[in-house]
Write a protein that holds these residues in place. Structure first.
Motif, mmCIF file in Angstrom:
data_model
loop_
_atom_site.group_PDB
_atom_site.id
_atom_site.type_symbol
_atom_site.label_atom_id
_atom_site.label_comp_id
_atom_site.label_asym_id
_atom_site.label_seq_id
_atom_site.Cartn_x
_atom_site.Cartn_y
_atom_site.Cartn_z
ATOM 1 N N LEU A 334 50.763 14.733 49.734
ATOM 2 C CA LEU A 334 51.736 15.807 49.692
ATOM 3 C C LEU A 334 52.289 16.412 50.982
ATOM 4 N N GLN A 335 52.933 16.526 51.231
ATOM 5 C CA GLN A 335 52.168 17.236 52.752
ATOM 6 C C GLN A 335 53.395 18.285 52.624
ATOM 7 N N ALA A 336 52.579 19.676 52.112
ATOM 8 C CA ALA A 336 53.642 20.575 52.148
ATOM 9 C C ALA A 336 54.366 21.426 53.561
ATOM 10 N N ALA A 337 55.268 21.387 53.857
ATOM 11 C CA ALA A 337 55.593 22.383 54.336
ATOM 12 C C ALA A 337 56.293 24.183 54.103
ATOM 13 N N ILE A 338 55.487 24.238 53.655
ATOM 14 C CA ILE A 338 55.004 25.810 53.525
ATOM 15 C C ILE A 338 55.242 26.566 54.951
ATOM 16 N N GLY A 339 54.968 25.721 56.678
ATOM 17 C CA GLY A 339 55.510 26.730 57.724
ATOM 18 C C GLY A 339 56.932 26.756 57.840
ATOM 19 N N GLU A 340 57.707 25.711 57.412
ATOM 20 C CA GLU A 340 59.487 26.778 57.478
ATOM 21 C C GLU A 340 59.806 27.125 56.641
ATOM 22 N N GLY A 341 61.021 27.845 57.712
ATOM 23 C CA GLY A 341 61.975 28.730 57.231
ATOM 24 C C GLY A 341 62.603 29.288 57.305
ATOM 25 N N LEU A 342 63.213 30.544 57.231
ATOM 26 C CA LEU A 342 64.663 30.813 57.658
ATOM 27 C C LEU A 342 62.938 32.854 58.092
ATOM 28 N N PHE A 343 62.519 33.093 57.074
ATOM 29 C CA PHE A 343 61.755 34.643 57.050
ATOM 30 C C PHE A 343 60.590 33.641 57.772
ATOM 31 N N VAL A 344 59.463 32.684 57.203
ATOM 32 C CA VAL A 344 58.135 32.142 57.678
ATOM 33 C C VAL A 344 58.232 32.371 59.421
ATOM 34 N N THR A 345 59.224 31.144 59.072
ATOM 35 C CA THR A 345 59.153 30.891 61.057
ATOM 36 C C THR A 345 60.740 31.028 62.131
ATOM 37 N N GLU A 346 60.248 31.968 62.705
ATOM 38 C CA GLU A 346 61.787 33.127 63.397
ATOM 39 C C GLU A 346 62.096 30.711 64.630
ATOM 40 N N GLY A 347 63.199 31.090 64.590
ATOM 41 C CA GLY A 347 64.208 30.103 65.086
ATOM 42 C C GLY A 347 64.767 29.207 64.411
#
Length: 740
Positions: A334-347
């Motif tokens: 499974l590839q977990a998209a933990i680098g995504e989200g309103l706080f962790v990645t600007e824009g």
């Protein structure tokens, strides 16, 4: 005379012969043939077939009719052959591939026809793939599978006329997870700290106890030994025979969270790290002669997520599959998209049902461990690729997607999907393939069946040919089985959209995935996944106590998962039931109640490997217990009683939340309002749930007590010496639900 007449008639109808005459007209070549029975011009290239790299391949068009000249274009970068009266061309292909060899033929009039075949070019097999699996071929027409819920090993026999019947059952150790054939036996690894060794012919089973709390998982047999991964301790255990009796010969330190095991072409044993660190996946290549360990990595994908692909880290690594030619290894995950989200990645946009996780297959070199990142394959509308098996030539990989219940066929030579089998059974757990590549066997775990398919032809989707029952009797109640099915499934549109998300995709085996997710868009914040072992079914649930019953997960199902819901709309929108902490949902939906019942059944904690072999506390942990219970540290002010938590609501319905100094910019809110504190997590099993704290900001328990405890807001630990901190950590690592 007849030949001349035929030509004259053709010229009269068509004029001067063209280089490319129209289809359907054939010039008679043989004077003995009648004008009323012309020979049809047909190019017949023969049958598609396999060839080895460097092997002489005979392309033979002699079966063509009406032809007098032939030309072969063999593909594979090879030169086109001459136009010749000889229908045969001999070639050698230098590299693997699926090559389209095209035959063109002409008749006497210059008409042309073409036909093609596919030459599948592979390298010679130099390696026998061996890896841990829940199901495996174990003898002539014999396939074996483990049954984790009924503690059984089941052996079935198949026939070439597509029958499948159980021929032997054996009781084995608690919670069998994988098996491997070995020297006329089957070795079964059980998470209950035992290995069973079963004779194939008699079914006689012997048990070998392994260290307490070690949690054996993967097993693979070699000529002399069986190798077992001990997930809790990160060790690789060698099992040998002393006479007819199995014994533990030695253990080698391999990798944290050791899970799947495979034999590498050079004799090393590959051990996967099940739950990956945030920045890469890990596999240990263990030299069992020297004890040296080389760590291989799978890269984190930096790409932003879309509706077709996601970035993130490959995790839940359970199998490494090596090709028979020893040139490629595959890792389903499974590839977990933990680098995504309103706080962790600007824009960035919020995580959605289709950008949170995705099934992937990674490719690497089994001699060096170097990953071919560009070949990593993502599977659309699939959340988790759990297991796989390779064809005998290594040209096809059959990959199992657990939540969506499919088998995907990957053409390895062209790195493309080449067919799919839908709905192969509930929570399928493993695959096996007959040596002739004809029959595929699926361990349909929660359907309680071995399902058999003929996979020689994917022109149409293969249908199930035969089924064999796995457990002798159903080991779970109807409600628990139903709840377990719902927990593990993502195909059911009531649970999620497009098959990506299942409860088990973050909580496989009821454990935590070691991930921190950005739920800022939900009105929460950065949230560290918690283990469900010992999980409360009522009362404060989640870090912010925003649920008070498991049935409240209907909100996640209808919201982020984009499912239709397990409760009908009318019931959901009655009173305040469509809000968390609103009117009770228990008793309204049988499926939601079944899901809650299954979660409640996850009440037992795994034994801690940090205790003594008899389960008692080591001396350091005894000293740490005294510190934990001392009023001066204040640990038991919140981590109270046998549950080690004061989690709950007061008489006014307000949750007991504590600000322990760990709230920060990424902590978010609670139900759209200011977050004043956090619910107290239980500490049982904390030895295996790193990272720690609500946002995963502490990598170790020592960091919780030192670096992340400014002002002693999380227990009075600043005055403790380093030795005392070590003792306190030693005690925390021993907490596993046992009453000392």
């Amino acid at each position: 005379m007849r030949r001349a007449l035929a030509i004259a008639l053709w010229l009269g109808a068509c004029g001067t012969p063209r280089a490319e005459p129209d289809a359907g007209t054939t010039i008679l070549e043989d004077a003995s043939q009648s004008i009323d029975a012309p020979v049809e011009l047909r190019a017949i290239a023969g049958a598609s077939r396999y060839a080895l790299v460097g092997e002489d391949v005979v392309l033979d068009g002699s079966g063509s009719t009406g032809a007098i000249r032939y030309q072969w274009s063999p593909g594979g970068g090879l030169a086109t052959g001459p136009i010749s009266e000889d229908p045969v061309l001999r070639v050698r292909y230098d590299v693997p591939g699926r090559e389209q060899a095209v035959l063109t033929v002409w008749d006497a009039s210059g008409r042309r026809r073409s036909a093609s075949i596919v030459i599948s070019v592979t390298r010679a097999a130099t390696h026998v793939p061996r890896q841990s699996s829940s199901i495996a071929v174990v003898g002539e027409h014999l396939v074996a599978v483990v049954s984790p819920d009924s503690d059984e090993l089941v052996i079935a026999r198949w026939s070439d006329d597509a029958t499948l019947e159980v021929v032997r059952r054996a009781s084995v150790c608690d919670e069998p997870r994988t098996l491997s054939p070995w020297r006329g036996r089957i070795v079964v690894a059980c998470t209950g700290d035992v290995v069973s060794v079963v004779e194939i012919e008699s079914g006689l089973a012997q048990e070998l106890a392994l260290p307490r709390g070690s949690r054996p998982f993967g097993v693979v047999g070699t000529d002399d030994s069986s190798w077992v991964s001990l997930q809790a301790t990160g060790m690789l255990a060698e099992i040998t025979l002393e006479g007819a009796n199995p014994r533990l010969a030695r253990s080698i330190r391999a990798i944290d969270d050791a899970r799947g095991v495979s034999v590498l072409p050079d004799g090393r044993i590959a051990v996967t790290r099940w739950r990956s660190p945030d920045d890469h996946g890990e596999i240990a290549a263990v030299d069992v002669t020297s004890g040296d360990v080389e760590t291989w990595t799978l890269a984190s994908d930096p790409q932003p997520s879309s509706d077709t692909e996601v970035g993130g880290v490959p995790s839940y690594l359970e199998q490494l599959l090596v090709s028979p030619d020893a040139t490629i290894a595959f890792v389903p995950s499974l590839q977990a998209a933990i680098g995504e989200g309103l706080f962790v990645t600007e824009g960035a946009r919020p995580l959605t049902f289709e950008t949170t996780m995705r099934a992937v297959i990674s490719f690497l070199d089994p001699s060096t461990g170097t990953e071919d990142v560009e070949r990593r394959r993502q599977l659309d509308n699939r959340g988790f690729t759990h297991a796989g098996v390779l064809s005998s030539r290594g040209d096809y990989l059959f990959a199992l997607t657990r939540g969506t219940r499919t088998v995907e066929r990957l053409d390895v030579l062209e790195t493309r999907l080449a067919g799919s089998i839908q709905d192969v059974g509930l929570a399928p757990n493993g695959l096996a393939l007959s040596p002739d590549d004809r029959f595929l066997f699926v361990d349909a775990y929660l359907s309680r069946e071995i399902v058999m398919y003929d996979v020689r032809d994917f022109d149409t989707e293969p249908a199930a040919l035969a089924r064999a029952r796995i457990p002798t009797t159903e080991p779970l109640s109807e409600m628990l089985l139903r709840g377990k099915i719902l927990f593990n499934d993502s195909r059911d549109p009531r649970l999620s959209s497009d098959g990506y998300i299942a409860c088990a995709h973050c909580h496989l085996d009821g454990l935590d995935d070691h991930r921190v997710w950005d739920f800022t868009d939900r009105g929460e914040g950065l949230r560290n996944t918690t283990s469900l072992l010992g999980f409360p079914t009522t009362g404060a649930i989640h870090w912010t106590a925003n649920f008070d019953e498991v049935q409240d997960f209907e909100h996640d199902i209808r919201g982020p998962f984009r499912g239709a819901g397990l409760m009908d709309d009318a019931s959901f929108h009655t009173g305040t039931r469509d809000t968390t902490l609103g009117d009770r949902k228990a008793g309204i939906s049988g499926d939601l109640d079944a899901l809650a019942a299954y979660v409640a059944s996850l009440a037992t904690f795994a034994p801690s490997p940090f205790r003594n072999s008899d389960g008692s506390l080591p001396e350091a942990a005894q000293r740490g217990r005294a510190l934990f219970e001392a009023s001066t540290t204040g640990c038991t002010d919140c981590h109270a009683d046998d549950r080690t938590t004061d989690s709950g609501f007061d008489e006014r319905g307000s949750p007991r939340l504590h600000d322990v100094g760990t709230l920060g910019a990424g902590s978010g809110q609670r139900l759209g309002a200011t977050l004043s504190g956090l619910d107290t997590p239980a500490l049982h099993g904390v030895w295996s749930t790193a990272p720690y704290l609500h946002d995963g900001s502490a990598a170790t328990l020592r960091e919780v007590l030192r670096e992340r405890n400014a002002g002693d807001a999380h227990g009075h630990t600043s005055s403790l010496s380093d030795a005392e901190i070590d003792d306190l950590v030693a005690y925390l690592r021993c907490l596993d639900g046992r009453r000392d």
